[in-house]
Scaffold this motif. Structure first.
Motif, mmCIF file in Angstrom:
data_model
loop_
_atom_site.group_PDB
_atom_site.id
_atom_site.type_symbol
_atom_site.label_atom_id
_atom_site.label_comp_id
_atom_site.label_asym_id
_atom_site.label_seq_id
_atom_site.Cartn_x
_atom_site.Cartn_y
_atom_site.Cartn_z
ATOM 1 N N SER A 64 -24.841 -5.591 -13.238
ATOM 2 C CA SER A 64 -26.465 -5.672 -13.604
ATOM 3 C C SER A 64 -26.749 -4.922 -14.983
ATOM 4 O O SER A 64 -27.469 -5.500 -15.682
ATOM 5 N N PHE A 65 -25.959 -3.889 -15.220
ATOM 6 C CA PHE A 65 -26.415 -3.258 -16.448
ATOM 7 C C PHE A 65 -25.805 -3.939 -17.403
ATOM 8 O O PHE A 65 -26.856 -4.458 -18.723
ATOM 9 N N ALA A 66 -24.769 -5.049 -17.403
ATOM 10 C CA ALA A 66 -24.280 -5.777 -18.586
ATOM 11 C C ALA A 66 -25.334 -7.013 -18.467
ATOM 12 O O ALA A 66 -25.697 -7.447 -19.801
ATOM 13 N N LEU A 67 -25.812 -7.443 -17.597
ATOM 14 C CA LEU A 67 -26.847 -8.637 -17.548
ATOM 15 C C LEU A 67 -28.065 -8.265 -18.145
ATOM 16 O O LEU A 67 -28.570 -9.133 -18.542
ATOM 17 N N SER A 68 -28.286 -6.973 -17.837
ATOM 18 C CA SER A 68 -29.810 -6.496 -18.277
ATOM 19 C C SER A 68 -29.885 -6.473 -20.169
ATOM 20 O O SER A 68 -31.080 -6.553 -20.392
ATOM 21 N N TYR A 69 -28.763 -6.714 -20.557
ATOM 22 C CA TYR A 69 -28.684 -6.742 -22.136
ATOM 23 C C TYR A 69 -29.201 -8.275 -22.403
ATOM 24 O O TYR A 69 -29.481 -8.484 -23.674
ATOM 25 N N ILE A 70 -29.103 -9.178 -21.549
ATOM 26 C CA ILE A 70 -29.294 -10.554 -21.857
ATOM 27 C C ILE A 70 -30.690 -10.803 -21.640
ATOM 28 O O ILE A 70 -31.266 -11.084 -20.490
ATOM 29 N N LYS A 71 -31.571 -10.355 -22.560
ATOM 30 C CA LYS A 71 -33.060 -10.482 -22.407
ATOM 31 C C LYS A 71 -33.832 -11.710 -22.736
ATOM 32 O O LYS A 71 -33.569 -12.283 -23.852
ATOM 33 N N LEU A 72 -34.577 -12.657 -22.050
ATOM 34 C CA LEU A 72 -35.224 -13.476 -22.277
ATOM 35 C C LEU A 72 -36.587 -13.361 -23.165
ATOM 36 O O LEU A 72 -36.977 -14.122 -23.680
ATOM 37 N N TRP A 73 -37.137 -11.992 -22.673
ATOM 38 C CA TRP A 73 -38.409 -11.885 -23.092
ATOM 39 C C TRP A 73 -38.363 -10.130 -22.851
ATOM 40 O O TRP A 73 -38.122 -9.721 -22.137
ATOM 41 N N SER A 74 -38.909 -9.707 -24.021
ATOM 42 C CA SER A 74 -39.270 -7.876 -23.898
ATOM 43 C C SER A 74 -40.546 -7.796 -24.067
ATOM 44 O O SER A 74 -41.409 -8.317 -24.948
ATOM 45 N N MET A 75 -41.029 -6.643 -23.154
ATOM 46 C CA MET A 75 -42.454 -6.363 -23.292
ATOM 47 C C MET A 75 -42.507 -4.980 -24.094
ATOM 48 O O MET A 75 -41.592 -4.330 -24.357
ATOM 49 N N PRO A 76 -43.924 -4.925 -24.757
ATOM 50 C CA PRO A 76 -44.121 -3.967 -25.854
ATOM 51 C C PRO A 76 -43.911 -2.541 -25.325
ATOM 52 O O PRO A 76 -43.365 -1.798 -26.115
ATOM 53 N N GLN A 77 -44.200 -2.378 -24.049
ATOM 54 C CA GLN A 77 -44.172 -0.896 -23.715
ATOM 55 C C GLN A 77 -43.274 -0.644 -22.409
ATOM 56 O O GLN A 77 -43.230 0.214 -21.540
ATOM 57 N N GLY A 78 -42.146 -1.524 -22.541
ATOM 58 C CA GLY A 78 -40.952 -1.435 -21.680
ATOM 59 C C GLY A 78 -41.123 -2.614 -20.778
ATOM 60 O O GLY A 78 -42.140 -3.146 -20.425
ATOM 61 N N GLY A 79 -39.890 -2.875 -20.172
ATOM 62 C CA GLY A 79 -39.613 -3.792 -19.076
ATOM 63 C C GLY A 79 -39.208 -5.102 -19.847
ATOM 64 O O GLY A 79 -39.609 -5.435 -21.036
ATOM 65 N N SER A 80 -38.773 -6.145 -19.233
ATOM 66 C CA SER A 80 -38.163 -7.269 -19.984
ATOM 67 C C SER A 80 -37.910 -8.366 -18.795
ATOM 68 O O SER A 80 -37.510 -8.043 -17.520
ATOM 69 N N LEU A 81 -37.925 -9.695 -19.091
ATOM 70 C CA LEU A 81 -37.264 -10.666 -18.369
ATOM 71 C C LEU A 81 -35.850 -11.048 -18.816
ATOM 72 O O LEU A 81 -35.624 -11.350 -19.829
ATOM 73 N N THR A 82 -35.080 -11.024 -17.690
ATOM 74 C CA THR A 82 -33.674 -11.019 -18.031
ATOM 75 C C THR A 82 -33.059 -12.164 -17.332
ATOM 76 O O THR A 82 -33.740 -12.834 -16.466
ATOM 77 N N LEU A 83 -31.636 -12.445 -17.629
ATOM 78 C CA LEU A 83 -30.876 -13.607 -16.899
ATOM 79 C C LEU A 83 -30.326 -12.814 -15.612
ATOM 80 O O LEU A 83 -29.166 -12.581 -15.453
ATOM 81 N N ALA A 84 -31.137 -12.911 -14.571
ATOM 82 C CA ALA A 84 -30.904 -12.604 -13.318
ATOM 83 C C ALA A 84 -30.073 -11.078 -13.261
ATOM 84 O O ALA A 84 -28.918 -10.996 -12.554
ATOM 85 N N SER A 85 -30.326 -10.158 -13.900
ATOM 86 C CA SER A 85 -29.678 -8.919 -14.062
ATOM 87 C C SER A 85 -29.803 -8.094 -12.831
ATOM 88 O O SER A 85 -28.786 -7.425 -12.424
ATOM 89 N N LEU A 86 -30.805 -8.238 -12.041
ATOM 90 C CA LEU A 86 -30.853 -7.603 -10.567
ATOM 91 C C LEU A 86 -30.045 -8.281 -9.590
ATOM 92 O O LEU A 86 -29.979 -7.515 -8.488
ATOM 93 N N LEU A 87 -29.354 -9.515 -9.757
ATOM 94 C CA LEU A 87 -28.929 -10.214 -8.737
ATOM 95 C C LEU A 87 -27.662 -9.400 -8.072
ATOM 96 O O LEU A 87 -27.339 -9.272 -6.815
ATOM 97 N N PRO A 88 -26.809 -8.697 -8.863
ATOM 98 C CA PRO A 88 -25.576 -8.132 -8.191
ATOM 99 C C PRO A 88 -26.114 -6.837 -7.413
ATOM 100 O O PRO A 88 -25.391 -6.816 -6.316
ATOM 101 N N LEU A 89 -27.232 -6.145 -7.740
ATOM 102 C CA LEU A 89 -27.578 -5.069 -6.668
ATOM 103 C C LEU A 89 -28.477 -5.776 -5.577
ATOM 104 O O LEU A 89 -27.985 -4.984 -4.659
#
Length: 204
Positions: A14-39
């Motif tokens: 999940s940590f590795a996938l969280s670096y693949i960001k499709l969109w990043s929010m200005p005050q934190g948060g992002s749209l990722t490539l299924a980074s939470l799926l393993p968890l």
């Protein structure tokens, strides 16, 4: 030991996938490539309790990766609490009526996890990020800003449903789930078995 090993692997994935960001929010948060799926899959396999603890640990790592720290309460809401909610993805895994529909079990749990994660972020936004609000109503701002949670979880659900439709994978998942319910032999022998009666016979 097996659950700890799987937890470490899923956190790392999940940590590795969280670096693949499709969109990043200005005050934190992002749209990722299924980074939470393993968890989410970990919680589905090993249960809510272990899933919540693993999610909380991942939340702390997320703070290290991209910290937005304003207040201790905000840290708890945005990181350990929000990601601990991901562990609820396994809450429907033991529903017998859905036993033959693992995709539905997984999707329902993931939706609940998304709602609770969203609630934690919204509370954090109202509490700590009101100064960034572009609206008069800080609740409306926080609800709108944190809506990124839902497409992020939707991607994970879509990929998870596809994975759980593969028979060899779901067979392995069922074996892991069955093994997680088996009590260790040492516990059975040491604490659950009845002590044998002492020998009271004497030799003449």
């Amino acid at each position: 030991s097996k659950s700890i090993a799987y937890a470490a692997i899923c956190i790392a994935m999940s940590f590795a996938l969280s670096y693949i960001k499709l969109w990043s929010m200005p005050q934190g948060g992002s749209l990722t490539l299924a980074s939470l799926l393993p968890l989410m899959l970990y919680a589905y396999m090993f249960g809510v309790r272990k899933g919540v603890m693993t999610g909380a640990a991942y939340g702390v790592l997320q703070c290290v990766q991209n910290p937005w720290l304003i207040h201790p309460a905000q840290f708890l809401l945005d990181y350990p609490v929000a990601f601990a909610a991901i562990g609820l993805a396994g809450m429907f895994a033991k529903i017998k009526k859905l036993e033959k529909l693992p995709q539905v079990q997984f999707a329902l749990g993931a939706i609940v996890a998304a709602v609770l994660r969203f609630a934690a972020h919204v509370l954090s936004g109202v509490f700590a990020f009101s100064e960034y609000s572009t609206l008069d109503n800080v609740w409306a701002y926080s609800l709108g800003y944190n809506a990124f949670v839902f497409p992020d979880i939707a991607i994970a659900i879509a990929v998870g449903v596809i994975i759980l439709s593969v028979r060899p994978f779901i067979s392995q998942v069922k074996r892991i789930q069955a093994g997680a319910l088996v009590k260790p032999a040492s516990a059975v022998q040491g604490g659950l078995s009845e002590p044998s009666a002492p020998d009271t016979t004497r030799e003449n």
